[in-house]
Design an enzyme around this catalytic site. Structure first.
Site: not given
Ligand code: GRF
Length: 225
Positions: A109, A90-93
């Site tokens: 995604h 959850m970080r923009i690179l």
């Molecule tokens: C997934 O829905 C993925 O598409 C998104 O973040 C979620 C990560 O889920 N980028 P997990 O940590 O793999 O269970």
């Protein structure tokens, strides 16, 4: 064996799907390191259970994005990984990171790009009222959720769906298409031509069973369903 670094921030269910396909022999890859920017990510437990090297690099402990990413790059390189798998990271690179592994970073995604980029793609799609949604595996370029697309899976979206129910339906297919895309990369079957990705000897498409409807293109291969 394709040497991978898997970057996570949370549950790590996609990490798990990759581990499972490696352990079953379907995916010819090796996870050299799992990196989380969140010390509480459950994915770290999963990595531990499977004896994988894991590291926490907390972005909050760095004075700048650049310093955080320099550390990421050096950990990935030191571990011997050649391909970076973003699995709920959850970080923009920044362009610096992307250029460090040009055409060697993959992301998943939870929507059919280019629709619903950014955070909470499942929620965005459910709220919008689309009739189908799904997931996308793509190469990462310097624009968010924008790089060339390798594989997409489409699932039904229902009027009663919210982000959670639609997200669950999508997640099952994430767990199939991500290992499949990595496998094509490991088998050197992927060619990037501008925005288009060609997969050598790809099946035209794959239709899931009635109780789990999904359409995948290019087609999923046997070991990945
Ligand atoms: C997934 O829905 C993925 O598409 C998104 O973040 C979620 C990560 O889920 N980028 P997990 O940590 O793999 O269970």
């Amino acid at each position: 064996m394709l040497p991978l670094a898997v970057l996570i921030s949370g549950s790590g269910s996609n990490l798990q799907s990759i581990i499972d396909k490696i352990e079953s022999g379907a995916l010819q890859a090796e996870i050299k390191i799992v990196i989380s920017n969140n010390p509480k990510a459950y994915g770290l437990e999963r990595a531990k259970k499977h004896g994988l090297k894991r590291t926490v690099i907390e972005h909050t402990k760095f004075s700048s994005r650049e310093n955080f990413e320099k550390r990421l790059v050096s950990e990935i390189e030191d571990a011997g990984a050649k391909v970076v798998i973003l699995a709920g990271f959850m970080r923009i690179l920044s362009p610096y990171f992307v250029r460090s592994f040009a055409q060697r970073i993959l992301n998943i995604h939870p929507a059919i790009l280019p629709s619903f980029p950014g955070l909470h793609g499942q929620e965005q799609a459910a709220q919008y009222g689309v009739k189908v949604s799904g997931c996308t595996v793509h190469f990462v370029n310097e624009k968010m959720d924008h790089g060339p697309i390798i594989i997409q899976a489409v699932v039904p979206a229902l009027p009663e769906d919210d982000g959670n129910t639609l997200g669950e339906r999508i997640l099952k297919w994430e767990h199939r298409i991500y290992p499949q895309a990595i496998s094509w990369l490991a088998e050197k079957r992927i060619e990037i031509c501008g925005r288009k990705v060609k997969v050598k000897n790809a099946q035209p498409c794959f239709l899931g069973p009635f109780n789990e409807p999904g359409l995948v293109s290019p087609g999923l291969e046997d070991k990945f369903f």
